[in-house]
Design a protein around this motif. Structure first.
Motif, PDB file in Angstrom:
ATOM      1  N   PRO A  72      -2.439  -8.943   0.783  1.00 59.26           N
ATOM      2  CA  PRO A  72      -3.399  -7.880   0.480  1.00 59.26           C
ATOM      3  C   PRO A  72      -2.696  -6.628  -0.033  1.00 59.26           C
ATOM      4  CG  PRO A  72      -3.023  -7.991   2.832  1.00 59.26           C
ATOM      5  CD  PRO A  72      -2.271  -9.151   2.220  1.00 59.26           C
ATOM      6  N   GLY A  73      -3.446  -5.784  -0.674  1.00 57.62           N
ATOM      7  CA  GLY A  73      -2.910  -4.515  -1.150  1.00 57.62           C
ATOM      8  C   GLY A  73      -2.803  -4.459  -2.647  1.00 57.62           C
TER       9      GLY A  73
ATOM     10  N   GLY B 258       3.996   0.225   2.909  1.00 62.13           N
ATOM     11  CA  GLY B 258       5.104  -0.690   2.670  1.00 62.13           C
ATOM     12  C   GLY B 258       4.830  -1.625   1.511  1.00 62.13           C
ATOM     13  N   TRP B 259       5.892  -2.204   0.978  1.00 60.85           N
ATOM     14  CA  TRP B 259       5.825  -3.083  -0.177  1.00 60.85           C
ATOM     15  C   TRP B 259       6.677  -4.315   0.078  1.00 60.85           C
ATOM     16  CZ3 TRP B 259       2.622  -1.723  -4.135  1.00 60.85           C
ATOM     17  CH2 TRP B 259       2.169  -0.409  -4.146  1.00 60.85           C
ATOM     18  N   ALA B 260       6.253  -5.455  -0.454  1.00 61.72           N
ATOM     19  CA  ALA B 260       7.011  -6.694  -0.296  1.00 61.72           C
ATOM     20  C   ALA B 260       6.771  -7.590  -1.507  1.00 61.72           C
ATOM     21  CB  ALA B 260       6.581  -7.425   0.968  1.00 61.72           C
ATOM     22  N   PRO B 261       7.794  -8.347  -1.921  1.00 62.47           N
ATOM     23  CA  PRO B 261       7.589  -9.331  -2.987  1.00 62.47           C
ATOM     24  C   PRO B 261       6.523 -10.336  -2.554  1.00 62.47           C
ATOM     25  CG  PRO B 261       9.916  -9.005  -2.584  1.00 62.47           C
ATOM     26  CD  PRO B 261       9.176  -8.295  -1.483  1.00 62.47           C
ATOM     27  N   ASP B 262       5.663 -10.713  -3.461  1.00 55.79           N
ATOM     28  CA  ASP B 262       4.554 -11.624  -3.166  1.00 55.79           C
ATOM     29  C   ASP B 262       4.516 -12.736  -4.208  1.00 55.79           C
ATOM     30  OD1 ASP B 262       2.199 -12.760  -2.246  1.00 55.79           O
ATOM     31  OD2 ASP B 262       0.913 -11.214  -3.115  1.00 55.79           O
ATOM     32  N   PRO B 263       5.459 -13.675  -4.130  1.00 57.39           N
ATOM     33  CA  PRO B 263       5.510 -14.722  -5.153  1.00 57.39           C
ATOM     34  C   PRO B 263       4.252 -15.593  -5.193  1.00 57.39           C
ATOM     35  CG  PRO B 263       7.157 -15.116  -3.447  1.00 57.39           C
ATOM     36  CD  PRO B 263       6.515 -13.808  -3.145  1.00 57.39           C
ATOM     37  N   GLY B 264       3.551 -15.735  -4.072  1.00 62.16           N
ATOM     38  CA  GLY B 264       2.325 -16.533  -4.040  1.00 62.16           C
ATOM     39  C   GLY B 264       1.098 -15.784  -4.512  1.00 62.16           C
ATOM     40  N   GLY B 265       1.198 -14.461  -4.592  1.00 63.70           N
ATOM     41  CA  GLY B 265       0.084 -13.650  -5.057  1.00 63.70           C
ATOM     42  C   GLY B 265      -1.079 -13.580  -4.088  1.00 63.70           C
TER      43      GLY B 265
ATOM     44  N   LYS C 155       0.857  -1.175   0.000  1.00 65.74           N
ATOM     45  CA  LYS C 155       0.000   0.000   0.000  1.00 65.74           C
ATOM     46  C   LYS C 155       0.893   1.225   0.000  1.00 65.74           C
ATOM     47  CE  LYS C 155      -3.741  -2.197   2.481  1.00 65.74           C
ATOM     48  NZ  LYS C 155      -4.549  -2.255   3.686  1.00 65.74           N
ATOM     49  N   PRO C 156       0.576   2.209  -0.850  1.00 65.30           N
ATOM     50  CA  PRO C 156       1.374   3.433  -0.875  1.00 65.30           C
ATOM     51  C   PRO C 156       1.463   4.067   0.514  1.00 65.30           C
ATOM     52  CG  PRO C 156      -0.130   3.382  -2.721  1.00 65.30           C
ATOM     53  CD  PRO C 156      -0.495   2.230  -1.832  1.00 65.30           C
ATOM     54  N   GLY C 157       2.684   4.414   0.904  1.00 64.31           N
ATOM     55  CA  GLY C 157       2.912   5.037   2.195  1.00 64.31           C
ATOM     56  C   GLY C 157       3.007   4.070   3.351  1.00 64.31           C
TER      57      GLY C 157
END
Length: 105
Positions: free
Chosen positions: A53-54, A43-50, A39-41
């Motif tokens: 949320p976000g 945090g971000w993370a790699p999500d190989p499983g898809g 989510k902007p502002g």
């Protein structure tokens, strides 16, 4: 006379949803791309499983797309695109480490 809404043509259920690589613009099946969730502002993370949320950012998992995207989000303008801030540099380090065979993800 009554107006009837047209039914939208539906895709067959056998095909997977399509997504676009934010770096090169290639359109591929969702499962064939690397997803970065966040989510902007916040945090971000790699999500190989898809499954996280976000909002999803999609990249080609092979080739130069991951490396070029990592370099792009390290810049102030590139990080601002997704409101990543300092987290953009951390995410870029994790993406590069994963490409080099590290345990970044």
């Amino acid at each position: 006379m009554s107006r009837r809404k047209r039914a939208c043509p539906r895709r067959s259920s056998a095909s997977e949803p399509q997504r676009t690589c934010v770096q090169c613009g290639a359109v591929r099946e969702k499962g064939g791309l690397l997803r970065i969730a966040g989510k902007p502002g916040v945090g971000w993370a790699p999500d190989p499983g898809g499954k996280l949320p976000g909002r999803g950012i999609y990249l080609c998992p092979v080739g130069e797309c991951v490396d070029r995207f990592a370099a792009r989000i390290r810049t102030p303008k590139g990080g601002a695109r997704w409101k990543m801030g300092v987290a953009g540099k951390e995410l870029a380090d994790r993406l590069v480490a994963s490409r080099c065979g590290g345990q970044g993800m």
